[in-house]
Design a protein around this motif. Sequence first.
Motif, short mmCIF file in Angstrom:
data_model
loop_
_atom_site.label_atom_id
_atom_site.label_comp_id
_atom_site.label_asym_id
_atom_site.label_seq_id
_atom_site.Cartn_x
_atom_site.Cartn_y
_atom_site.Cartn_z
N GLY A 276 -0.31 -9.17 -10.18
CA GLY A 276 -1.64 -8.87 -10.72
C GLY A 276 -2.52 -8.22 -9.67
N GLU A 278 -5.53 -8.66 -9.07
CA GLU A 278 -6.44 -9.61 -8.42
C GLU A 278 -5.88 -10.16 -7.12
OE1 GLU A 278 -3.79 -11.79 -11.27
OE2 GLU A 278 -5.05 -10.00 -11.37
N GLN A 279 -4.55 -10.04 -6.94
CA GLN A 279 -3.94 -10.49 -5.69
C GLN A 279 -4.38 -9.65 -4.50
OE1 GLN A 279 -1.57 -13.09 -5.23
NE2 GLN A 279 -2.12 -13.70 -7.31
N GLU A 281 -7.54 -8.36 -4.08
CA GLU A 281 -9.00 -8.33 -3.98
C GLU A 281 -9.42 -8.10 -2.53
OE1 GLU A 281 -12.84 -8.69 -5.86
OE2 GLU A 281 -10.85 -8.74 -6.77
N VAL A 392 -10.31 -3.11 -4.43
CA VAL A 392 -10.32 -3.96 -5.61
C VAL A 392 -11.53 -4.87 -5.54
CG1 VAL A 392 -9.10 -5.73 -6.92
CG2 VAL A 392 -7.80 -3.92 -5.80
N ASP A 394 -13.54 -7.60 -8.10
CA ASP A 394 -13.50 -8.35 -9.37
C ASP A 394 -12.31 -7.94 -10.22
OD1 ASP A 394 -15.92 -9.62 -8.68
OD2 ASP A 394 -17.09 -7.95 -9.48
N GLY A 395 -11.20 -7.70 -9.55
CA GLY A 395 -9.95 -7.40 -10.26
C GLY A 395 -9.83 -5.98 -10.75
N LYS A 396 -10.76 -5.09 -10.35
CA LYS A 396 -10.71 -3.70 -10.79
C LYS A 396 -10.77 -2.76 -9.59
CE LYS A 396 -12.97 -4.52 -15.25
NZ LYS A 396 -14.11 -4.14 -16.13
#
Length: 412
Positions: A276, A278-279, A281, A392, A394-396
């Motif tokens: 993912g 988010e890993q 960030e 990255v 907030d996961g974006k």
Amino acid sequence: MIYGKRLGLRSLVAASAIAVAAAMPMQAQAETEYNLALLSDFSGPYADIMPVLAASRETVFAWWNSTIGKELDVKLNYKNYETRYDAAQVASLWPGIKSELNPIAIAGLGGPDVAALSERLPEDKIPMFMATAAYGYAWQPDAWIFNPRPTYSHESAGFLAWMREQRGGDEPLKVAILASEASPAYVDMAKGLELYAEEHPDELDLVEIIYTEVQPTDLTAQMRRVARAGAEALIIQTNTSIVVAAKRGLQANGADIPIMMSSHNGLPASGGALGGLEQLEGDYEAYGMAIAAEEDTPPRQFYQTLVDEYGLEAPWNVVTAMGISQGLYTVTVIEHAIEENGAEGLTGEMVREALFAKPITTEQTHGFLPTLTFTPEAPFPLEGLKVNVGTVKDGKITIEATGVDVPDVKKW
């Protein structure tokens, strides 16, 4: 026959032929076709990203054929060749590729292609256009292999200069590098930045260069050393497998050291391999082309055109951007060659000469690349070098910086 008396038999036949032709629809002029060889890796270290990269550049060729190529009465055919990202495989395949296609250009993938063909292509007079950054060992005049971006060391040096400025203070930035001796390109990525750090000790403190396998299983011990040395950044411009192992090693040590990746092993590819985005960030990717973020930019708009009108099946990410930029860069040089020489009889040598004849503007690549001005002195533009930085949040993926100046990196 009165008509025959007036015109005679020869004139009668001619008149009849004209009448028949006038009654028939106009025949389209036959297209002139040229071949492109595409070097690919669907089973080696880049098998995870190759389908996206391949689809992206191939869709650009389809777009060009139906738009600009149609106006010029030129069609570009292409064929992929599986190289497994291996120099020996490339060298073995090349004679057959040349014989089968007689291509006017090659779309390359990475370091093994450069290592295998850098001495062959000047003899064969066929240029190769890359999507990646360049390599120090290919930094020679009169090249036949060309990169739209400077070397990986240029790109990492630009990122680190930016990162140090963001941090503030006069102390050098402490940096570690992860590379591998399995590929000349991977070694080159480390060597160029190593030399830059040696020549600029007030800017960079290189705490360690770690050489590992292409697909390492565990880097926990190595990341412990990096953390204890106080590294503020970890440069990994190799592949997703090394990013994954390094990230797991940092997490195992409770170390929060940002990783900088390149385009081919960037945030979406490495994030996907980690389970993912988010890993990653707070981690970064930096390179000399557009960042594939969600902002409504010209590159984002052109990507959407390829999806909506030409059936591109690829997510909007850095790998897609790399494939599109390679395709646009290649077709623009070919377009310039046609403008200089006409549509018929185009050769690889004419394509190469067109690269030096005029700049490739950022408008022609829809903002994916800056305006590129090539000279015979180097296989990449030497002036006006810049990188863009993505991260990255907030996961974006977001654009962190654009147009970052690249410092003067000396040849190594």
